[in-house]
Design a protein around this motif. Structure first.
Motif, short mmCIF file in Angstrom:
data_model
loop_
_atom_site.label_atom_id
_atom_site.label_comp_id
_atom_site.label_asym_id
_atom_site.label_seq_id
_atom_site.Cartn_x
_atom_site.Cartn_y
_atom_site.Cartn_z
N ARG A 150 60.79 -65.01 -39.99
CA ARG A 150 60.74 -63.65 -40.76
C ARG A 150 59.20 -63.76 -41.40
N PRO A 151 58.87 -62.55 -41.76
CA PRO A 151 59.21 -61.30 -41.42
C PRO A 151 58.95 -60.79 -39.85
N GLU A 159 66.42 -64.96 -34.74
CA GLU A 159 65.86 -65.89 -35.73
C GLU A 159 65.75 -67.26 -35.16
N ALA A 180 63.19 -57.41 -40.62
CA ALA A 180 63.86 -58.27 -41.32
C ALA A 180 62.74 -58.76 -42.43
#
Length: 183
Positions: free
Chosen positions: A97-98, A92, A69
């Motif tokens: 992210r990432p 998440e 991601a």
């Protein structure tokens, strides 16, 4: 056996009773393969994942999935079928992210998702898909796709402060997953 003969000489018995030597092997219980003390298990490994979660994702197909991601929310799928967004949304909650994630089906709709954070940078073309740069003092060692190359890679070198080994793996185009290990 003689009338005044002991099973052990006096000096051995006194040394054992005084704690100067360990009692004989016959006095110890046999080893059963279980170590009673905690923490005696060898050199600890580096943690592989920053977070692990489970989630329901009925629309995801297949038995496993691997994806990256990116900061902008896009997913780069290495393995897996269908829409992997439910898996990404679940992990998440724990990882920003990432990140790189691995998911495994644990039932009809149940998935286990594990992820670890990444450092993603944009780099110019080095002429390969994997780059390793070792910086030690004034020495530079550059390896591109397993072959030693001459020179250095200033964009990678800028990521390290001091002596380090910098490894970069191409994700897509000019996007690279980078790991910096300080020496």
């Amino acid at each position: 056996m003689g009338l005044f003969r002991r099973s052990k000489p006096l000096h051995e018995r006194l040394a054992e009773e005084g704690g100067l030597v360990e009692p004989s092997a016959r006095a110890r219980p046999p080893f059963t393969g279980v170590i009673g003390e905690t923490g005696i298990h060898g050199v600890p490994r580096e943690r592989q994942y920053d977070a692990v979660v489970t989630t329901d994702a009925p629309d995801v197909e297949g038995a496993s999935a691997r994806f990256v991601a990116l900061e902008d929310g896009s997913l780069m799928v290495d393995e897996g079928d269908g829409d992997l967004t439910p898996l990404a949304d679940a992990i998440e909650q724990e990882v920003k992210r990432p990140y790189r994630a691995t998911a495994v089906r644990r039932g009809a709709t149940r998935w286990a998702v594990a992820a670890h954070n990444l450092q993603v940078v944009e780099l110019p073309e080095p002429g390969g898909d994997e780059v390793e740069l070792a910086v030690r003092g004034d020495e530079r060692t550059l390896v591109v796709d397993g072959n030693r190359a001459f020179g250095t890679f200033p964009d990678l070198e800028a990521l390290a402060s001091g002596d380090a080994v910098i490894r970069a793996t191409r994700l897509d185009g000019t996007l690279w997953e980078v790991r910096v290990d300080r020496l």
